[in-house]
Design a protein around this motif. Structure first.
Motif, PDB file in Angstrom:
ATOM      1  N   SER A   1      64.403  34.486  69.355  1.00 55.84           N
ATOM      2  CA  SER A   1      63.837  35.128  70.541  1.00 55.84           C
ATOM      3  C   SER A   1      62.637  35.981  70.177  1.00 55.84           C
ATOM      4  O   SER A   1      62.406  36.312  69.017  1.00 55.84           O
ATOM      5  N   GLU A   2      61.891  36.334  71.215  1.00 53.91           N
ATOM      6  CA  GLU A   2      60.756  37.243  71.112  1.00 53.91           C
ATOM      7  C   GLU A   2      60.980  38.381  72.110  1.00 53.91           C
ATOM      8  O   GLU A   2      61.219  38.129  73.291  1.00 53.91           O
ATOM      9  N   PRO A   3      60.925  39.639  71.670  1.00 50.84           N
ATOM     10  CA  PRO A   3      61.098  40.743  72.623  1.00 50.84           C
ATOM     11  C   PRO A   3      59.979  40.776  73.647  1.00 50.84           C
ATOM     12  O   PRO A   3      58.818  40.493  73.330  1.00 50.84           O
ATOM     13  N   ASN A   4      60.325  41.106  74.876  1.00 53.22           N
ATOM     14  CA  ASN A   4      59.346  41.143  75.974  1.00 53.22           C
ATOM     15  C   ASN A   4      58.604  42.478  75.965  1.00 53.22           C
ATOM     16  O   ASN A   4      58.973  43.427  76.670  1.00 53.22           O
ATOM     17  N   THR A   5      57.551  42.537  75.184  1.00 57.49           N
ATOM     18  CA  THR A   5      56.804  43.787  75.012  1.00 57.49           C
ATOM     19  C   THR A   5      55.344  43.678  75.443  1.00 57.49           C
ATOM     20  O   THR A   5      54.600  44.657  75.330  1.00 57.49           O
ATOM     21  N   GLU A   6      54.899  42.509  75.946  1.00 58.63           N
ATOM     22  CA  GLU A   6      53.481  42.309  76.247  1.00 58.63           C
ATOM     23  C   GLU A   6      52.963  43.302  77.275  1.00 58.63           C
ATOM     24  O   GLU A   6      51.781  43.657  77.258  1.00 58.63           O
ATOM     25  N   TRP A   7      53.803  43.752  78.176  1.00 59.95           N
ATOM     26  CA  TRP A   7      53.374  44.661  79.240  1.00 59.95           C
ATOM     27  C   TRP A   7      53.261  46.103  78.758  1.00 59.95           C
ATOM     28  O   TRP A   7      52.743  46.955  79.476  1.00 59.95           O
ATOM     29  N   LEU A   8      53.730  46.386  77.545  1.00 60.69           N
ATOM     30  CA  LEU A   8      53.703  47.755  77.019  1.00 60.69           C
ATOM     31  C   LEU A   8      52.330  48.045  76.435  1.00 60.69           C
ATOM     32  O   LEU A   8      52.118  48.037  75.223  1.00 60.69           O
ATOM     33  N   THR A   9      51.375  48.299  77.331  1.00 56.80           N
ATOM     34  CA  THR A   9      49.967  48.396  76.957  1.00 56.80           C
ATOM     35  C   THR A   9      49.535  49.810  76.572  1.00 56.80           C
ATOM     36  O   THR A   9      48.400  50.001  76.139  1.00 56.80           O
ATOM     37  N   ALA A  10      50.395  50.791  76.720  1.00 57.93           N
ATOM     38  CA  ALA A  10      50.013  52.174  76.417  1.00 57.93           C
ATOM     39  C   ALA A  10      49.744  52.338  74.922  1.00 57.93           C
ATOM     40  O   ALA A  10      50.505  51.848  74.083  1.00 57.93           O
ATOM     41  N   GLU A  11      48.667  53.050  74.597  1.00 53.01           N
ATOM     42  CA  GLU A  11      48.257  53.189  73.204  1.00 53.01           C
ATOM     43  C   GLU A  11      49.221  54.027  72.373  1.00 53.01           C
ATOM     44  O   GLU A  11      49.269  53.891  71.147  1.00 53.01           O
ATOM     45  N   ASP A  12      49.969  54.909  73.000  1.00 60.03           N
ATOM     46  CA  ASP A  12      50.855  55.777  72.235  1.00 60.03           C
ATOM     47  C   ASP A  12      52.217  55.151  71.962  1.00 60.03           C
ATOM     48  O   ASP A  12      53.103  55.796  71.386  1.00 60.03           O
ATOM     49  N   LEU A  13      52.410  53.891  72.350  1.00 58.60           N
ATOM     50  CA  LEU A  13      53.644  53.179  72.048  1.00 58.60           C
ATOM     51  C   LEU A  13      53.432  52.271  70.840  1.00 58.60           C
ATOM     52  O   LEU A  13      52.397  51.620  70.714  1.00 58.60           O
ATOM     53  N   LYS A  14      54.427  52.222  69.966  1.00 59.48           N
ATOM     54  CA  LYS A  14      54.373  51.343  68.809  1.00 59.48           C
ATOM     55  C   LYS A  14      55.256  50.124  69.081  1.00 59.48           C
ATOM     56  O   LYS A  14      56.436  50.268  69.424  1.00 59.48           O
ATOM     57  N   VAL A  15      54.672  48.952  68.912  1.00 58.43           N
ATOM     58  CA  VAL A  15      55.402  47.712  69.118  1.00 58.43           C
ATOM     59  C   VAL A  15      55.381  46.899  67.826  1.00 58.43           C
ATOM     60  O   VAL A  15      54.309  46.583  67.303  1.00 58.43           O
ATOM     61  N   HIS A  16      56.561  46.609  67.314  1.00 58.58           N
ATOM     62  CA  HIS A  16      56.695  45.784  66.113  1.00 58.58           C
ATOM     63  C   HIS A  16      58.074  45.141  66.148  1.00 58.58           C
ATOM     64  O   HIS A  16      59.076  45.785  65.888  1.00 58.58           O
ATOM     65  N   ASN A  17      58.108  43.855  66.511  1.00 56.79           N
ATOM     66  CA  ASN A  17      59.381  43.169  66.732  1.00 56.79           C
ATOM     67  C   ASN A  17      60.256  44.005  67.659  1.00 56.79           C
ATOM     68  O   ASN A  17      61.419  44.267  67.391  1.00 56.79           O
ATOM     69  N   GLY A  18      59.674  44.410  68.762  1.00 57.19           N
ATOM     70  CA  GLY A  18      60.369  45.241  69.733  1.00 57.19           C
ATOM     71  C   GLY A  18      59.640  46.553  69.938  1.00 57.19           C
ATOM     72  O   GLY A  18      58.666  46.869  69.249  1.00 57.19           O
ATOM     73  N   LEU A  19      60.106  47.320  70.903  1.00 56.78           N
ATOM     74  CA  LEU A  19      59.575  48.657  71.145  1.00 56.78           C
ATOM     75  C   LEU A  19      60.194  49.600  70.123  1.00 56.78           C
ATOM     76  O   LEU A  19      61.416  49.795  70.099  1.00 56.78           O
ATOM     77  N   VAL A  20      59.362  50.174  69.257  1.00 55.84           N
ATOM     78  CA  VAL A  20      59.861  51.021  68.179  1.00 55.84           C
ATOM     79  C   VAL A  20      60.261  52.386  68.745  1.00 55.84           C
ATOM     80  O   VAL A  20      59.464  53.063  69.404  1.00 55.84           O
ATOM     81  N   CYS A  21      61.508  52.763  68.482  1.00 52.93           N
ATOM     82  CA  CYS A  21      62.070  54.012  68.985  1.00 52.93           C
ATOM     83  C   CYS A  21      62.647  54.831  67.836  1.00 52.93           C
ATOM     84  O   CYS A  21      62.975  54.292  66.769  1.00 52.93           O
ATOM     85  N   ASP A  22      62.807  56.128  68.062  1.00 52.59           N
ATOM     86  CA  ASP A  22      63.406  56.991  67.039  1.00 52.59           C
ATOM     87  C   ASP A  22      64.926  56.967  67.156  1.00 52.59           C
ATOM     88  O   ASP A  22      65.496  56.155  67.905  1.00 52.59           O
ATOM     89  N   GLU A  23      65.577  57.873  66.444  1.00 49.25           N
ATOM     90  CA  GLU A  23      67.042  57.882  66.430  1.00 49.25           C
ATOM     91  C   GLU A  23      67.638  58.254  67.777  1.00 49.25           C
ATOM     92  O   GLU A  23      68.830  58.033  68.027  1.00 49.25           O
ATOM     93  N   PHE A  24      66.825  58.835  68.666  1.00 48.41           N
ATOM     94  CA  PHE A  24      67.286  59.164  70.011  1.00 48.41           C
ATOM     95  C   PHE A  24      66.984  58.043  71.006  1.00 48.41           C
ATOM     96  O   PHE A  24      67.204  58.202  72.203  1.00 48.41           O
ATOM     97  N   CYS A  25      66.446  56.952  70.516  1.00 47.70           N
ATOM     98  CA  CYS A  25      66.027  55.800  71.326  1.00 47.70           C
ATOM     99  C   CYS A  25      64.781  56.096  72.140  1.00 47.70           C
ATOM    100  O   CYS A  25      64.494  55.410  73.125  1.00 47.70           O
ATOM    101  N   ALA A  26      64.019  57.113  71.727  1.00 46.44           N
ATOM    102  CA  ALA A  26      62.780  57.478  72.417  1.00 46.44           C
ATOM    103  C   ALA A  26      61.588  56.827  71.734  1.00 46.44           C
ATOM    104  O   ALA A  26      61.475  56.842  70.501  1.00 46.44           O
ATOM    105  N   ALA A  27      60.682  56.261  72.543  1.00 51.64           N
ATOM    106  CA  ALA A  27      59.471  55.630  72.026  1.00 51.64           C
ATOM    107  C   ALA A  27      58.251  56.522  72.211  1.00 51.64           C
ATOM    108  O   ALA A  27      57.246  56.361  71.511  1.00 51.64           O
TER     109      ALA A  27
END
Length: 390
Positions: A232-258
């Motif tokens: 599968s491929e994670p559906n991240t194409e719409w996550l266009t905001a520059e302050d979000l990190k996308v790498h094989n998914g939406l990268v989040c911290d230990e609190f699940c915050a991106a």
């Protein structure tokens, strides 16, 4: 916080909305989904639904009355196309925008495909995918399954039960080798062979042809239908905001915050799990529900957030046996068969990473038999102590 927008109306997204209401949130919740159907469960698509034991209505996660009780603004059949974290807005496919105070990304993943897909070539992720495949599984028909992961092996079991001739092609050395290791994968390969599946490993498919597929060595494999189950491929194409990190998914911290007030849930979220000290993206139903509860609590208690340090769990029904696992099985350093009996269809494998027990997989065992292993994983038990107990 007056408005929470949840993008993704499958299990993870809906579970987040339910958890918010249970925790006492009374503000507005907008649930956005690209499918027009009410939220439904996906795991049964490759099992009960494909076998015709269930009809579409049974897949629904919540009835109409329960869904109404949640008091959601439903934007179904309208995919998200872009995101501005600066303006706190989600752009939708119909040209409209939805403002948010907090955003939950739960857009899941989509199947990978091969070039030149034709009629009779299937993927399996949605109800729309499953319906035509179900109609074509009939005695005497030939099905080639490209990829022996969870979807591929589950469909193989259902297809054989319906009298279909099945050839399963896997580019690795064994089914699910990347997920559960070669030893457990070889056990499952033998299980499928005993049920009449032709399992070919080290078989890389390069082309979908008019009457089947072609392998890297030039071999042609003929079939009436082809199922592409190659990940599968994670559906991240719409996550266009520059302050979000996308790498094989939406990268989040230990609190699940991106990002501030932006969280990830389910298949699309690649979060740091402090229990194992690594990032992981887990594509299993139970994980999505557990992560949704954690995200809802962290949204509502921003000054008292808790890390999401879960012991991932998955299960898979194949023929009349259940495969179950706890922990982080990928990227393990060692896998030891604690117990294995192919004729009895029973298996127990323990997984080591560094000096720790990090996972366990069982076939033909009861959930109760695995609870002690889960406790050892959660307690960061050493490998030596785990084997002594085993």
């Amino acid at each position: 916080m007056n408005r929470v927008v949840i993008v993704g109306a499958s299990a993870g997204g809906l579970a987040t909305a339910v958890a918010l209401r249970i925790e006492g949130y009374a503000g507005a919740i907008t649930l956005v989904g690209d499918e027009a159907d009410a939220p439904y469960d996906r795991p049964p698509l490759s099992k009960e639904f494909l076998s015709e034991a269930w009809e579409p209505g049974r897949l629904t996660l919540l009835g109409a009355d329960d869904l109404e009780t949640l008091d959601l603004e439903l934007r179904l059949g309208t995919p998200a196309t872009a995101l501005s974290t600066a303006d706190r807005e989600v752009m939708l496919g119909d040209g409209s925008t939805v403002a948010y105070d907090a955003l939950v990304v739960a857009t899941g993943a989509r199947p990978r495909v091969l070039p030149d897909r034709r009629d009779g070539v299937h993927v399996l992720r949605t109800m729309a995918d499953a319906l035509p495949l179900r109609e074509r599984l009939a005695p005497g028909r030939r099905l080639v399954i490209v990829g022996a992961g969870f979807v591929g092996t589950e469909v193989a079991a259902i297809a054989r039960a319906r009298g279909v001739e099945v050839t399963m092609l896997e580019s690795a050395t064994a089914p699910l080798a990347h997920e559960i290791g070669e030893a457990a994968g070889l056990f499952l390969a033998e299980l499928h062979r005993r049920h009449g599946v032709e399992v070919r490993t080290d078989a890389a498919v390069t082309e979908v042809t008019a009457d089947g597929v072609r392998l890297a060595d030039g071999t042609a494999v003929e079939s009436d239908d082809v199922l592409l189950a190659i990940g599968s491929e994670p559906n991240t194409e719409w996550l266009t905001a520059e302050d979000l990190k996308v790498h094989n998914g939406l990268v989040c911290d230990e609190f699940c915050a991106a990002a501030p007030d932006v969280y990830g849930v389910g298949d699309v979220a690649r979060w740091y799990n402090p229990l194992f000290g690594t990032e992981m993206r887990v594509e299993h139903r139970r994980h999505a529900s557990e992560q949704a509860v954690a995200v809802a609590r962290n949204l509502l208690e921003p000054d008292d957030r808790a890390p999401f340090a879960s012991v991932p769990y998955f299960w898979s029904d194949q023929y009349d046996v259940r495969v179950q696992a706890y922990g982080h099985l990928r990227e393990h350093d060692d896998a030891v068969i604690v117990y294995g009996d192919v004729p009895a269809r029973r298996l127990l494998v323990a997984y080591r990473s560094g000096d720790r027990l990090t996972g366990v997989l069982a076939v033909g065992q009861t959930p109760r038999a695995l609870r002690s292993w889960r406790a050892l994983i959660a307690a960061r038990c050493t490998w030596r102590a785990a084997l002594a107990i085993a």
